[in-house]
Each structure stands twice: as structure tokens, then as C-alpha cells.
Design an enzyme around this catalytic site. Structure first.
Site, PDB file in Angstrom:
ATOM      1  CG  ASP A 127      -2.329   0.946   0.891  1.00 24.64           C
ATOM      2  OD1 ASP A 127      -3.180   0.391   0.480  1.00 24.64           O
ATOM      3  OD2 ASP A 127      -2.176   2.083   1.211  1.00 24.64           O
ATOM      4  CE1 TYR A 173     -12.001   3.335  -9.892  1.00 16.33           C
ATOM      5  CE2 TYR A 173     -14.426   3.459 -10.219  1.00 16.33           C
ATOM      6  CZ  TYR A 173     -13.582   3.111  -9.257  1.00 16.33           C
ATOM      7  OH  TYR A 173     -13.258   1.711  -8.751  1.00 16.33           O
TER       8      TYR A 173
END
Length: 252
Positions: free
Chosen positions: A34, A147
Site C-alpha cells: 500500500d 475512473y
């Protein structure tokens, strides 16, 4: 070095963390990846059999270093879950090029770079890739031009991976989640938006992070050994419902 190992990106929270926990319960080792190093460290702290590696998956050098670190830690890589992603919600005319490129860098370039780095390891283990797209990659919606387009590209990239890597025994599939009760959804979806989603979903509810994790873990596992190049819409029937469902329910 005989324990199966998976890399899960975007693993500090949400679907990524739920997937990591499920894989651990099924006997995998998991590398948690991450960009948010602090949250990642907190998420990894109570877990056994994990390696937490902060990494910007849109940076080729960082991806190469991350992959090498995971391989040195585990001795093998059997699965890759490309879950990391960022969202942006604005009209098409207000989507500037910088925003477009930022979304593509993580959602598409990151999937490409991480997959490419892991392929040599997956060839040795005849492993699997599971890319996380979105229902927004299957059906258009307002305010999601960058997106939705990035997720549609991930779906096609998955098929390219399946076709090119199949001869090496590597499977590549895609999960396209529908509305899911994540912290982000709870924060940005008003009661009116949630009600509208419920009306448009065959199961009449949002999904959970754990339910999406089950789909991911299945496609990563040997139970899906003859499945590749597929897109699984884990969406409660949202894509299938089309129009008219709310009116039918009210009429009933």
C-alpha cells in the site's frame, strides 16, 4: 518456501485487507502492499504470516524493489491481487488532464507494472492474477469518466494477460465489484443515493468487503484451475437488473 504466497495491493484497508485476512485463514502467506505506510503498518500489526511493504505501484522502480523484497521473504510468489486504486467523481468537462493521468497511473499503469514484475515468479509456480476492476468498467455512469475508463481498461488488460500467459499455466481473471459497504461509500453516499442503489440492485443491498474477498480468493485458488480471462461482476445483480426494477417492486 512451500507455503503459497500472494501479493495484495491496496491492502491497508477495505477489500484488499479483507482479502489478505481471508487468504491468511486459508493458509497463504501474504505480502501487504500500500502507498499509505502508516495505515499499512497498523493493519499488518495483528496479522501473522504477512510482510508489509509500502509501495507506489505507479512507480516502476518501487514495484521492482517491492517484488524483489517479497520474493526474498517468501521464496516464491503464487498469486497477485491488483486491488489498489483511486477514484475521482466529477463531470467529463471538469476532468482535467492531470486528474485523468493520476487516475490512470494507479488504476491502470499500476496493474500493468505490478503484473509485469511478478510474471517471472508466476511462471515458476503456475500462479494466478486477479485484477480488481469495478462495475463502473462494465456500465457507464455519470461523474466517472476517468475512473470508469481506467477500470474498463483493466478488464481488457486482464483478457490480454489470460491469452498471453495461459501457455505458461498462469491464469488471469477480474472481479468487478458493485456497490460495497466500504468506509468511502459510507462517507460519500447519502441516504438518497443508497436508496437509489438498493432499488437498482437485484439483491436490494450493498455488498460487503468480505463477500468480494471470497470471489477474489476463489479465482486465486486451485478451485478455479480452468477459469481464465473471465470477468466476475460481484454486484448483487446490479449489472443484470437494467431499468424498471424499482417500478416493479413498487407495483408488487
Amino acid at each position: 518456501m512451500t507455503t503459497k504466497t500472494a501479493i495484495v495491493t491496496g491492502a491497508a484497508r477495505g477489500i484488499g485487507l479483507a482479502t489478505a485476512r481471508l487468504l491468511l485463514s486459508q493458509g497463504w502467506q501474504v505480502a501487504l502492499i500500500d502507498l499509505d505506510a502508516e495505515t499499512l503498518a497498523e493493519a499488518a500489526l495483528p496479522l501473522q504470516g504477512v510482510l508489509a511493504v509500502p509501495c507506489d505501484i505507479s512507480d516502476e522502480a518501487q514495484v521492482a524493489a517491492m517484488t524483489a523484497r517479497v520474493a526474498a521473504w517468501a521464496g516464491r510468489i503464487d498469486g497477485l491481487v491488483n486491488n489498489a486504486g483511486v477514484a475521482d467523481f466529477r463531470p467529463l468537462e471538469q476532468t482535467d488532464l492531470a486528474t485523468w493521468r493520476r487516475i490512470m497511473a494507479t488504476n491502470l499503469d499500476g496493474v500493468f507494472l505490478t503484473s509485469q514484475a511478478v510474471i517471472p515468479h508466476l511462471k515458476r509456480t503456475r500462479g494466478a492474477i486477479v485484477n480488481i476492476a469495478s462495475i463502473s468498467g462494465l456500465r457507464a455512469s455519470t461523474l466517472r469518466v476517468a475512473y470508469g475508463t481506467s477500470k474498463a481498461a483493466v478488464i481488457h488488460l486482464t483478457r490480454q494477460q489470460a491469452v498471453e500467459l495461459g501457455e505458461h499455466g498462469i491464469r488471469a481473471n477480474c472481479v468487478a465489484p458493485g456497490p460495497v459497504d466500504t468506509k468511502l461509500a459510507l462517507a460519500v453516499h447519502s441516504p438518497a443515493i443508497r436508496a437509489a442503489y438498493h432499488d437498482a440492485i437485484a439483491l436490494n443491498r450493498y455488498g460487503t468487503e468480505a463477500e468480494i474477498a471470497e470471489a477474489i480468493a476463489f479465482l486465486l485458488s486451485d478451485r478455479a484451475s480452468y477459469i481464465t480471462g473471465q470477468v466476475l461482476a460481484a454486484d448483487g445483480g446490479f449489472e443484470a437488473a437494467g431499468v424498471g426494477l424499482p417500478a416493479l417492486r413498487q407495483g408488487r
